[in-house]
Design a protein around this motif. Structure first.
Motif, PDB file in Angstrom:
ATOM      1  N   LEU A 108      10.178  11.592 -10.015  1.00 61.83           N
ATOM      2  CA  LEU A 108      10.707  10.489  -9.207  1.00 61.83           C
ATOM      3  C   LEU A 108      10.240  10.605  -7.762  1.00 61.83           C
ATOM      4  N   TYR A 109      10.299  11.799  -7.204  1.00 59.68           N
ATOM      5  CA  TYR A 109       9.844  11.983  -5.825  1.00 59.68           C
ATOM      6  C   TYR A 109       8.348  11.714  -5.690  1.00 59.68           C
ATOM      7  N   LEU A 110       7.557  12.217  -6.630  1.00 63.55           N
ATOM      8  CA  LEU A 110       6.110  11.980  -6.555  1.00 63.55           C
ATOM      9  C   LEU A 110       5.782  10.495  -6.625  1.00 63.55           C
ATOM     10  N   TYR A 119       4.352   5.456  -4.080  1.00 60.42           N
ATOM     11  CA  TYR A 119       4.650   4.028  -3.905  1.00 60.42           C
ATOM     12  C   TYR A 119       4.714   3.663  -2.430  1.00 60.42           C
ATOM     13  N   LEU A 120       5.283   4.555  -1.633  1.00 61.66           N
ATOM     14  CA  LEU A 120       5.352   4.298  -0.197  1.00 61.66           C
ATOM     15  C   LEU A 120       3.980   4.422   0.477  1.00 61.66           C
ATOM     16  N   ALA A 121       3.162   5.340  -0.039  1.00 62.51           N
ATOM     17  CA  ALA A 121       1.845   5.548   0.558  1.00 62.51           C
ATOM     18  C   ALA A 121       0.790   4.576   0.009  1.00 62.51           C
ATOM     19  N   ALA A 122       1.126   3.847  -1.052  1.00 65.75           N
ATOM     20  CA  ALA A 122       0.149   2.984  -1.713  1.00 65.75           C
ATOM     21  C   ALA A 122      -0.485   1.941  -0.795  1.00 65.75           C
ATOM     22  N   PRO A 123       0.261   1.232   0.012  1.00 62.84           N
ATOM     23  CA  PRO A 123      -0.403   0.228   0.866  1.00 62.84           C
ATOM     24  C   PRO A 123      -1.406   0.841   1.837  1.00 62.84           C
ATOM     25  N   ALA A 124      -1.066   1.998   2.380  1.00 62.68           N
ATOM     26  CA  ALA A 124      -1.975   2.630   3.340  1.00 62.68           C
ATOM     27  C   ALA A 124      -3.208   3.205   2.646  1.00 62.68           C
ATOM     28  N   MET A 125      -3.061   3.621   1.393  1.00 59.15           N
ATOM     29  CA  MET A 125      -4.169   4.234   0.669  1.00 59.15           C
ATOM     30  C   MET A 125      -4.990   3.218  -0.131  1.00 59.15           C
ATOM     31  N   GLY A 126      -4.489   1.982  -0.243  1.00 58.15           N
ATOM     32  CA  GLY A 126      -5.217   0.974  -1.001  1.00 58.15           C
ATOM     33  C   GLY A 126      -4.933   1.030  -2.485  1.00 58.15           C
TER      34      GLY A 126
END
Length: 178
Positions: free
Chosen positions: A87-89, A94-101
């Motif tokens: 869940l944490y991963l 999910y939170l980093a997805a927009p910044a990472m593309g």
């Protein structure tokens, strides 16, 4: 026994200044009846080594018969770590997805999983279903213990095996029919 010892030590402390002229007031007179002698460092280490060989060895878990409570406790912790870790991963990804593309929104995730082969889908369901059901059902068991229910050894064993069986059945149902 301890109170007698404290009383005796108190009497000695109180009596030392009055009856002993060699000890200053407030000091405790110690008597050592063991004979001591100077030994070299290497000889002292050898004495300690021989003494260690004669000391009893603490028993290890391997001398005890395995019980459902051991395995249940370990499995509960492992499944909790697996579920919370995943869940944490995913949450961090999910939170980093927009910044990472990355595309982790629902339609793209559904499309990605739909493209997996059948064995990968079944493996993913098994990897999530069994830990989820075991941890959830064992959590209910622990909640009943918090209420003071089910502490007899036979009840603990029976409910432990019931949690294992129910989680297997629920996991299989979820994996293949859900």
């Amino acid at each position: 026994m301890a109170s007698q010892r404290v009383f005796q030590v108190g009497l000695r402390r109180a009596g030392v200044p009055m009856f002993s002229r060699m000890q200053p007031a407030g000091r405790i007179a110690q008597r050592r009846f063991a004979a001591t002698q100077h030994v070299e460092e290497s000889e002292g280490q050898e004495i300690l080594r021989k003494q260690r060989l004669q000391r009893p060895v603490s028993p290890h878990l391997s001398i005890y018969r395995p019980q459902i409570t051991w395995y249940g406790s370990a499995l509960n912790r492992v499944t909790g770590i697996m579920l919370s870790g995943s869940l944490y991963l995913f949450g961090i990804a999910y939170l980093a997805a927009p910044a990472m593309g990355w595309h982790l929104e629902t339609p793209s995730m559904v499309a990605a999983v739909a493209a997996w082969p059948v064995f990968a889908k079944v493996g993913a369901k098994v990897a999530l279903a069994f830990p989820f059901f075991y941890h959830s059902l064992n959590g209910l068991r622990h909640l009943s213990w918090d209420l003071g229910l089910g502490f007899k050894n036979t009840t603990v064993m029976r409910t432990g095996w019931a949690v294992v069986a129910t989680s297997v059945v629920a996991g299989l149902y979820y994996t293949f029919l859900g």
